[in-house]
Design a protein around this motif. Structure first.
Motif, short mmCIF file in Angstrom:
data_model
loop_
_atom_site.label_atom_id
_atom_site.label_comp_id
_atom_site.label_asym_id
_atom_site.label_seq_id
_atom_site.Cartn_x
_atom_site.Cartn_y
_atom_site.Cartn_z
N ALA A 165 -10.46 1.49 -5.58
CA ALA A 165 -9.50 0.39 -5.42
C ALA A 165 -8.11 0.86 -5.03
CB ALA A 165 -9.43 -0.41 -6.71
N LYS A 166 -7.93 2.19 -4.90
CA LYS A 166 -6.59 2.70 -4.59
C LYS A 166 -6.32 2.67 -3.10
CE LYS A 166 -5.81 5.55 -8.62
NZ LYS A 166 -5.70 6.93 -9.10
N TYR A 167 -5.04 2.79 -2.77
CA TYR A 167 -4.65 2.96 -1.37
C TYR A 167 -4.59 4.46 -1.06
CZ TYR A 167 -3.63 -1.97 -0.87
OH TYR A 167 -3.76 -3.32 -0.79
N HIS A 206 0.82 -1.21 0.00
CA HIS A 206 0.00 0.00 0.00
C HIS A 206 0.85 1.26 0.00
CE1 HIS A 206 0.97 -0.91 4.16
NE2 HIS A 206 0.93 0.39 4.35
N THR A 222 -7.50 -0.42 1.17
CA THR A 222 -7.87 0.40 0.03
C THR A 222 -8.99 1.36 0.45
OG1 THR A 222 -9.56 -1.14 -0.70
CG2 THR A 222 -7.34 -1.45 -1.61
#
Lengths: 229, 250
Positions: free
Chosen positions: B139-141, A226, B101
């Protein structure tokens, strides 16, 4: 100085026979020690001194004494107690294998508890406040926020501890065990060629360390996924 | 929540709070009714953040009373988590969970606290991501988003719990200037839909447009409280005048 490269290679197959025991000692005490360390780390960070003090003392004692001494105390010391000799565990406790496991585990527990403590305390307070503000219970805040982040923070130091323990397992050879170092010592006593044989053993440890390093690298990549932009 | 429509949704009476020898709150009275938007301003160290942090008990007040949705906040409150789940909070530093996420950030509390199924929680999360205008970031962090986007995700995360009140603790103070507007716009939309809000901010334009009441705090006290038309045009207290002259003319 004569130096026999062929002897290094010749002795390798025999020394490799010790790898199974070295790996067993390593994995069993690592797993047991890590599990115990989670509990010990939680005691260590407890605001209640009745819980944190015993943890502190334990960590101090096991970090503050050589593992060789700890192995010797467990191996020679336990038998001094009649209580231990009469207990149903005695057949196990007199085995050098289990003595080594016990000593290594107690040691790993102390170091890993400190590593985990650092990880847990490194978790940003703001994230836990966000968890509170969403109504997450203390258990969910711990398992869903603290643990995953603390694990990521702990990996580099824990990787260090894994490697350090691998080398520590050589102490099992002091109490009659035929791990990598134990096998090497027997060959040395037969061949009187300590350089070559111990270099051969060193190569085996390097190979094992490489495996651990790769594992740590993989874990780091996974837990840092992440952070990649 | 056992409060009727007429009851205040938040009631604070003579609330005090000290950190060591520092008196952060020196007897604060505040009543917030359903649907009200209150903007709290004041110099740093005036107690504004402490006040709203006491309302969801991130800080425990030392004296006085705080009642949220009919439940008085005391050490004896059995289920503080249940009270908190009805009070949303948005932080200056966003505080998104970095290892999850965007959509996982939004789904976490509905799944664990409201016991929603995964598809239900996902649908709810997407609904609120659309409300804050960033469904495409699901869907991103968090680290992959801009500050403004992160703060909008944080707002959506709170909204997924369908809170009765939203608290904002300097929500735009950590943002680059060009991102402040997108966050204030989302907050304005939320206000227009009738959400009860307490906003600690120095954005006086927002206060003028959105607030029903502007509260000025200094040294742990509420010094002045008035509708924005009165507050900005005719502040009565000398300290308010000084503060406004500093903040409006810089």
């Amino acid at each position: 100085m004569s130096f026999d490269v062929a002897l290094i290679l010749q002795s390798l197959p025999q020394i490799l026979e010790g790898v199974g025991l070295t790996v067993q000692l390593h994995l069993i005490s690592l797993a047991a020690g890590t599990l115990l360390a989670v509990g010990l780390a939680l005691l260590r960070i407890s605001p209640n001194p009745a819980l944190s003090w015993p943890a502190l003392v334990y960590i101090y004692v096991f970090r503050g004494t050589p593992m060789l001494v700890q192995v010797a105390i467990v191996y020679y010391g336990l038998a001094q107690f009649e209580m231990v000799r009469n207990s149903p565990l005695w057949p196990t406790l007199r085995e050098p294998f289990w003595c080594a496991i016990i000593a290594f585990t107690l040691n790993v527990t102390a170091y890993t508890a400190e590593i985990l403590r650092g990880g847990i305390q490194g978790v940003d307070r703001g994230l836990l406040e966000a968890g509170k503000s969403l109504g997450l219970s203390a258990w969910h805040r711990f398992t869903r926020i603290t643990i995953p982040i603390a694990m990521r923070l702990s990996i580099p130091a824990y990787g260090n501890e894994m490697i350090s323990l691998l080398k520590g397992t050589a102490l099992a050879s002091m109490i009659t065990m035929y791990d990598v170092t134990g096998v090497a010592r027997t060959i040395v006593s037969r061949t009187f060629a300590p350089y070559e044989i111990f270099i051969s053993a060193a190569l085996v440890y390097l190979a094992l360390t490489w495996v651990i390093q790769q594992g740590v690298k993989f874990a780091e990549r996974y837990f840092n996924r992440h952070l990649r932009k | 929540m056992a409060a009727s429509e007429a009851d205040p949704i938040i009631l604070a009476e003579k609330v005090t709070k000290s950190f060591g020898s520092f008196r952060a709150l020196a007897g604060v009275d505040l009543v917030v009714r359903r649907g009200q938007k209150i903007v709290v301003c004041g110099p740093s160290g005036s107690g504004k953040s402490t006040l709203i942090r006491c309302i969801n008990r991130l800080e425990e007040h030392d004296g006085g009373r705080i009642v949220v949705g009919g439940i008085e906040l005391t050490a004896a409150v059995k289920d503080i988590d249940a009270v908190r789940s009805e009070v949303g909070m948005v932080f200056q530093q966003f505080n998104l969970f970095p290892h999850l996420t965007v959509i996982e950030n939004l789904m976490l509390a509905p799944r664990l606290v409201r016991k929603m199924s995964k598809p239900e929680a996902r649908e709810l999360a997407m609904h609120y991501l659309e409300r804050v205008h960033i469904p495409e970031q699901a869907a991103k962090y968090p680290i992959q988003l801009s500050g403004g986007q992160q703060q909008r995700v944080a707002i959506a995360r709170s909204l997924c719990m369908k809170p009765k009140i939203m608290l904002f603790d300097e929500p735009t103070s950590a943002l680059d200037p060009e991102m402040i507007k997108e966050v204030l716009d989302v907050m304005g939309e939320l206000a227009a839909e009738g959400m009860t809000m307490i906003v600690v901010t120095h954005e006086m334009g927002f206060a003028r447009r959105v607030a029903d009441l502007v509260v000025f705090m200094d040294k742990g006290e509420i010094v002045e409280m008035a509708p924005p038309s009165v507050f900005f045009a005719n502040p009565t207290n000398e300290r308010t005048k000084v503060f406004l002259s500093q903040i409006l003319t810089h």
